[in-house]
Design an enzyme around this catalytic site. Structure first.
Site, PDB file in Angstrom:
ATOM      1  N   ASP A  48     -42.388  27.256 -14.375  1.00 53.35           N
ATOM      2  CA  ASP A  48     -43.036  26.020 -13.936  1.00 53.35           C
ATOM      3  C   ASP A  48     -44.266  26.368 -13.106  1.00 53.35           C
ATOM      4  OD1 ASP A  48     -43.731  23.705 -12.288  1.00 53.35           O
ATOM      5  OD2 ASP A  48     -41.935  22.813 -13.149  1.00 53.35           O
TER       6      ASP A  48
ATOM      7  N   THR B 240     -37.172  12.657 -20.375  1.00 53.09           N
ATOM      8  CA  THR B 240     -37.764  12.225 -21.653  1.00 53.09           C
ATOM      9  C   THR B 240     -38.914  13.128 -22.083  1.00 53.09           C
ATOM     10  OG1 THR B 240     -39.397  10.828 -20.565  1.00 53.09           O
ATOM     11  CG2 THR B 240     -37.252   9.828 -21.055  1.00 53.09           C
TER      12      THR B 240
ATOM     13  N   ASP C 146     -44.628  24.638  -9.610  1.00 51.59           N
ATOM     14  CA  ASP C 146     -43.672  25.169  -8.627  1.00 51.59           C
ATOM     15  C   ASP C 146     -44.093  26.558  -8.161  1.00 51.59           C
ATOM     16  OD1 ASP C 146     -42.111  22.917  -8.674  1.00 51.59           O
ATOM     17  OD2 ASP C 146     -40.549  23.759  -9.953  1.00 51.59           O
TER      18      ASP C 146
ATOM     19  N   ARG D 121     -44.495  14.863 -15.791  1.00 50.17           N
ATOM     20  CA  ARG D 121     -43.561  14.746 -16.921  1.00 50.17           C
ATOM     21  C   ARG D 121     -42.231  14.235 -16.410  1.00 50.17           C
ATOM     22  NH1 ARG D 121     -42.741  19.715 -20.960  1.00 50.17           N
ATOM     23  NH2 ARG D 121     -41.625  20.555 -19.198  1.00 50.17           N
TER      24      ARG D 121
HETATM   25  C1  PRP Z   1     -46.548  20.399 -16.133  1.00 50.09           C
HETATM   26  C2  PRP Z   1     -47.889  21.005 -16.490  1.00 50.09           C
HETATM   27  C3  PRP Z   1     -48.447  19.987 -17.424  1.00 50.09           C
HETATM   28  C4  PRP Z   1     -47.224  19.478 -18.127  1.00 50.09           C
HETATM   29  C5  PRP Z   1     -47.193  20.092 -19.481  1.00 50.09           C
HETATM   30  O1  PRP Z   1     -46.696  19.448 -15.168  1.00 50.09           O
HETATM   31  O2  PRP Z   1     -48.700  21.231 -15.394  1.00 50.09           O
HETATM   32  O3  PRP Z   1     -49.138  18.944 -16.793  1.00 50.09           O
HETATM   33  O4  PRP Z   1     -46.097  19.887 -17.367  1.00 50.09           O
HETATM   34  O5  PRP Z   1     -46.160  19.588 -20.221  1.00 50.09           O
HETATM   35  P1  PRP Z   1     -46.355  18.728 -21.535  1.00 50.09           P
HETATM   36  O6  PRP Z   1     -47.399  19.417 -22.350  1.00 50.09           O
HETATM   37  O7  PRP Z   1     -44.999  18.755 -22.157  1.00 50.09           O
HETATM   38  O8  PRP Z   1     -46.757  17.347 -21.115  1.00 50.09           O
HETATM   39  P2  PRP Z   1     -45.441  18.804 -14.398  1.00 50.09           P
HETATM   40  O9  PRP Z   1     -45.039  17.530 -15.040  1.00 50.09           O
HETATM   41  O10 PRP Z   1     -44.374  19.830 -14.250  1.00 50.09           O
HETATM   42  O11 PRP Z   1     -46.042  18.380 -13.008  1.00 50.09           O
HETATM   43  P3  PRP Z   1     -46.634  19.263 -11.817  1.00 50.09           P
HETATM   44  O12 PRP Z   1     -47.986  19.734 -12.251  1.00 50.09           O
HETATM   45  O13 PRP Z   1     -46.708  18.283 -10.709  1.00 50.09           O
HETATM   46  O14 PRP Z   1     -45.700  20.410 -11.556  1.00 50.09           O
HETATM   47  N1  URA Z   2     -44.823  22.844 -17.512  1.00 51.33           N
HETATM   48  C1  URA Z   2     -44.744  24.045 -16.910  1.00 51.33           C
HETATM   49  O1  URA Z   2     -45.110  24.192 -15.741  1.00 51.33           O
HETATM   50  N2  URA Z   2     -44.252  25.069 -17.620  1.00 51.33           N
HETATM   51  C2  URA Z   2     -43.837  24.946 -18.897  1.00 51.33           C
HETATM   52  O2  URA Z   2     -43.404  25.935 -19.491  1.00 51.33           O
HETATM   53  C3  URA Z   2     -43.908  23.688 -19.496  1.00 51.33           C
HETATM   54  C4  URA Z   2     -44.414  22.647 -18.788  1.00 51.33           C
END
Ligand code: PRP
Ligand code: URA
Length: 211
Positions: A202, A111, A205, A107
């Protein structure tokens, strides 16, 4: 015309609730977080595979020949990187001959739009696809991933997630009414930076000790 919603299954099981509470707890460190994620995803994947097709065959037990069921058709698990990796081990442990693909999405935190940086999947045509992503927030990542997988031939996709927001459920329903969702919780809402409330923070993380 009213759009049909995809089936939404909120797993109602005391063990799932207990494990989810551990994941929500801000004091949970990455090693325990990974352990809880693996155990909870086992419960979720069992639910998601409840209706997998089977075929009847015969098997010789030490006592006699009997008819018995085996899975018909393959299953492919596709974690959305990174956080979806926390759900993958349960899929490979549980599912015989499971294929594994990877969808690298991130993400854009400004945005909230998903950006694809990697996609490698085995043949998807005629196979049940489990899309693994623990957080369904705006729904942008899951909807985008579902589109990418359909372009590669997927026709039967289920999203397995840990926590869903109503906004994400609605978006997936609008863009992919055929994609069913299995989750451990449907939370209240998103906050103004796109995090699920109350959520668990997150996931990526916390899984990998970054951030
Ligand atoms: C997080 C999560 C999803 C996304 C959800 O990933 O694992 O993939 O956000 O958000 P959305 O429904 O608004 O699209 P992130 O982009 O934080 O990446 P990561 O898994 O590398 O931490
Ligand atoms: N991605 C995450 O990891 N946590 C949230 O709450 C939303 C998006």
């Amino acid at each position: 015309m009213e759009r049909p919603s995809p089936p939404l299954t909120i797993v109602d099981h005391p063990l799932a609730a207990h494990l989810l509470t551990g994941l929500r707890d801000e004091r949970t460190e990455p090693e325990r977080f990974r352990h809880l994620a693996r155990r909870l995803s086992t419960v979720l994947i069992l639910e998601a595979t409840r209706d997998l097709p089977t075929v009847t065959t015969s098997v010789a037990t030490p006592i006699e020949e009997t008819s018995a069921r085996v899975l018909r058709g393959g299953v492919v698990a596709v974690p959305i990187l990174r956080a979806g990796l926390g759900l993958l081990e349960a899929a490979t442990e549980l599912l015989p001959d499971v294929g594994v693909g990877y969808a690298g999405l991130e993400r854009d935190e400004a945005t909230l739009q998903p950006v694809s940086y990697y996609l490698k999947v085995p043949p998807l045509d005629g196979r049940s696809v489990l899309l693994l992503d623990p957080m369904l927030a705006t729904g942008g990542s899951a909807a985008f991933a579902a589109s990418l997988l359909k372009e590669r031939g997927a026709t039967a996709i289920q999203l397995v997630c840990v926590v869903a927001a109503p906004e994400g459920v609605a978006r997936l329903a609008a863009e992919h009414p055929d994609v069913a969702i299995v989750t451990a919780a449907l939370d209240e809402r998103l906050n103004d930076v796109g995090y699920i409330v109350p959520g668990l923070g997150d996931f990526g993380d916390r899984l990998f000790g970054t951030g």
